[in-house]
Motif scaffolding. Sequence first.
Motif, PDB file in Angstrom:
ATOM      1  N   PHE A 187       0.821  -1.210   0.000  1.00  0.00           N
ATOM      2  CA  PHE A 187       0.000   0.000   0.000  1.00  0.00           C
ATOM      3  C   PHE A 187       0.857   1.263   0.000  1.00  0.00           C
ATOM      4  O   PHE A 187       0.424   2.307  -0.494  1.00  0.00           O
ATOM      5  N   ALA A 188       2.085   1.168   0.501  1.00  0.00           N
ATOM      6  CA  ALA A 188       3.000   2.306   0.405  1.00  0.00           C
ATOM      7  C   ALA A 188       3.364   2.588  -1.045  1.00  0.00           C
ATOM      8  O   ALA A 188       3.410   3.749  -1.482  1.00  0.00           O
ATOM      9  N   LEU A 189       3.607   1.529  -1.810  1.00  0.00           N
ATOM     10  CA  LEU A 189       3.902   1.709  -3.236  1.00  0.00           C
ATOM     11  C   LEU A 189       2.677   2.213  -3.992  1.00  0.00           C
ATOM     12  O   LEU A 189       2.770   3.104  -4.841  1.00  0.00           O
ATOM     13  N   LEU A 190       1.504   1.648  -3.690  1.00  0.00           N
ATOM     14  CA  LEU A 190       0.282   2.073  -4.382  1.00  0.00           C
ATOM     15  C   LEU A 190      -0.017   3.548  -4.145  1.00  0.00           C
ATOM     16  O   LEU A 190      -0.543   4.237  -5.039  1.00  0.00           O
ATOM     17  N   ALA A 191       0.302   4.043  -2.977  1.00  0.00           N
ATOM     18  CA  ALA A 191       0.025   5.448  -2.664  1.00  0.00           C
ATOM     19  C   ALA A 191       0.811   6.402  -3.554  1.00  0.00           C
ATOM     20  O   ALA A 191       0.437   7.581  -3.696  1.00  0.00           O
ATOM     21  N   LYS A 192       1.879   5.913  -4.175  1.00  0.00           N
ATOM     22  CA  LYS A 192       2.723   6.761  -5.020  1.00  0.00           C
ATOM     23  C   LYS A 192       2.427   6.596  -6.505  1.00  0.00           C
ATOM     24  O   LYS A 192       3.095   7.198  -7.341  1.00  0.00           O
ATOM     25  N   VAL A 193       1.431   5.761  -6.840  1.00  0.00           N
ATOM     26  CA  VAL A 193       1.080   5.536  -8.235  1.00  0.00           C
ATOM     27  C   VAL A 193       0.165   6.649  -8.725  1.00  0.00           C
ATOM     28  O   VAL A 193      -0.818   7.002  -8.062  1.00  0.00           O
ATOM     29  N   VAL A 208       5.734  -1.510  -9.781  1.00  0.00           N
ATOM     30  CA  VAL A 208       7.071  -1.973 -10.154  1.00  0.00           C
ATOM     31  C   VAL A 208       7.948  -0.787 -10.534  1.00  0.00           C
ATOM     32  O   VAL A 208       9.113  -0.681 -10.104  1.00  0.00           O
ATOM     33  N   ASN A 209       7.398   0.123 -11.313  1.00  0.00           N
ATOM     34  CA  ASN A 209       8.171   1.290 -11.736  1.00  0.00           C
ATOM     35  C   ASN A 209       8.451   2.219 -10.560  1.00  0.00           C
ATOM     36  O   ASN A 209       9.528   2.823 -10.469  1.00  0.00           O
ATOM     37  N   VAL A 210       7.497   2.344  -9.631  1.00  0.00           N
ATOM     38  CA  VAL A 210       7.722   3.163  -8.431  1.00  0.00           C
ATOM     39  C   VAL A 210       8.856   2.575  -7.594  1.00  0.00           C
ATOM     40  O   VAL A 210       9.752   3.289  -7.119  1.00  0.00           O
ATOM     41  N   ALA A 211       8.849   1.262  -7.436  1.00  0.00           N
ATOM     42  CA  ALA A 211       9.917   0.606  -6.672  1.00  0.00           C
ATOM     43  C   ALA A 211      11.266   0.816  -7.332  1.00  0.00           C
ATOM     44  O   ALA A 211      12.283   1.041  -6.650  1.00  0.00           O
ATOM     45  N   ALA A 212      11.283   0.743  -8.664  1.00  0.00           N
ATOM     46  CA  ALA A 212      12.542   0.946  -9.389  1.00  0.00           C
ATOM     47  C   ALA A 212      13.093   2.352  -9.159  1.00  0.00           C
ATOM     48  O   ALA A 212      14.309   2.541  -8.992  1.00  0.00           O
ATOM     49  N   LEU A 213      12.203   3.355  -9.149  1.00  0.00           N
ATOM     50  CA  LEU A 213      12.643   4.731  -8.913  1.00  0.00           C
ATOM     51  C   LEU A 213      13.214   4.898  -7.510  1.00  0.00           C
ATOM     52  O   LEU A 213      14.024   5.796  -7.261  1.00  0.00           O
ATOM     53  N   GLU A 214      12.773   4.034  -6.598  1.00  0.00           N
ATOM     54  CA  GLU A 214      13.301   4.080  -5.236  1.00  0.00           C
ATOM     55  C   GLU A 214      14.562   3.243  -5.077  1.00  0.00           C
ATOM     56  O   GLU A 214      15.080   3.082  -3.972  1.00  0.00           O
ATOM     57  N   GLY A 215      15.042   2.676  -6.198  1.00  0.00           N
ATOM     58  CA  GLY A 215      16.269   1.902  -6.166  1.00  0.00           C
ATOM     59  C   GLY A 215      16.095   0.460  -5.738  1.00  0.00           C
ATOM     60  O   GLY A 215      17.065  -0.237  -5.445  1.00  0.00           O
TER      61      GLY A 215
END
Length: 455
Positions: A187-193, A208-215
Amino acid sequence: MTDTASPLAIVVLAAGKGTRMKSSLHKVLHPIAGRPMIEHLLASADTLAPARSVVVAGHGREQLEARLKERAAIAVQDPQLGTGHAVQQAEAALEGFTGDVLILYGDVPFVRPETMRAMIARLHAEDAPAVVVLGFEPEDPLRYGRILAHDDGRIAMMVEYKDASEEQRACTLCNSGLMAVKSADLFALLAKVGNDNAAGEYYLTDIVNVAALEGRSCAVIVTDDPDEVGGINSRAELAAAEARWQARRREEAMAEGVTLIAPETVFFAWDTQLGQDVTIEPNVVFGPGVTVASEVVIHAFSHLEGAVLESGVAIGPYARLRPGAALRKGSKVGNFVEIKNAELGEGAKANHLTYLGDASVGAGANIGAGTITCNYDGYFKHRTVIGARAFIGSNSALVAPVKIGADAIVAAGSTVTRDVADGELRLVRGEQLVKPGWADRFHDAMKKKKAEKTS
């Protein structure tokens, strides 16, 4: 060492309207092999013993609530703003949950338990991916979203078909939409979509793309059976899924010792149980709830549902066994015989044109052609009991509630309304009149009358 002992939650997305089905029935409740497609999926997921199960519903949610009842919590997506938004609606139902979350789709019913386990295992691998995506490589990638991945399975980027360039569309690794994510991340990742895309929707794949931007890295595993992630959106796709399921089940049956004379004409239900040395002739249909023991013969054009057939039984052709039918060892049911909520005892026979409803037939009894148990009086059902070795003559009507004793004989053409004792003969017929020459006189008179009318 891989740790996969974390608690598991299942989130099933089923909020789509299913407009291509053109049906008042919710899309995921359409049956395959006699079982709603979402229940196929939930049964597979249940083998992983999830701690929580959530179904995200929208249109037709009342139908899902009525069908699933205590099997899963229902979360509501309204309005429907994409798959990412749909998963967010499960957050309240997963409050306080700590573990892994497996995201599935209600219209993708045949994901194998081993595939689900592989996704969870990959989530707990040493490189600790933030998200695990299930990929597949269909013969024709069509309009599926694409997964751009490195050789080691790490995902470089995911893109929906609508937003993909021609170069990206040339990739044949497609996104099934199924994902495994730890609850602490989901839900932390979804909040940034966001929804800055061609459809203006919140895509689940963007985590997946949000996680990638976070390294953080994400990974894909690829199923070796693209059919298991095939979605069902239309009646044609429903029929194709049914055909695939039936083909696999027929192969399993034959491998387990069942003879199918014309396999492509036999249709099983999801829970059909078959013993060894069973022979099934062409055009036989099984509804749910049928158990068949060894050395049973099912002749052509028979229909079975909710029935038990013990060893040595033979039925058909053109037999119909309805729920509650129980055929004991060596009993026989012939052509155009219907049995409902009735037991046919060991070695008993009903060979022709008979209806046995709400009845018990004793061992070795013989039921003549055209016999019916009259079990319904317009308001209530009543039971008929036929004793061992009784003989019921052809064209008899047994008006329930009634008991026919052991070794009794009911003469052909009788309508029996009172109990028949053991060993008794019951003959219920009108008096047979004989009028010599009457038919000849009748024919002569009618011929004369017809001649007068045509002259």
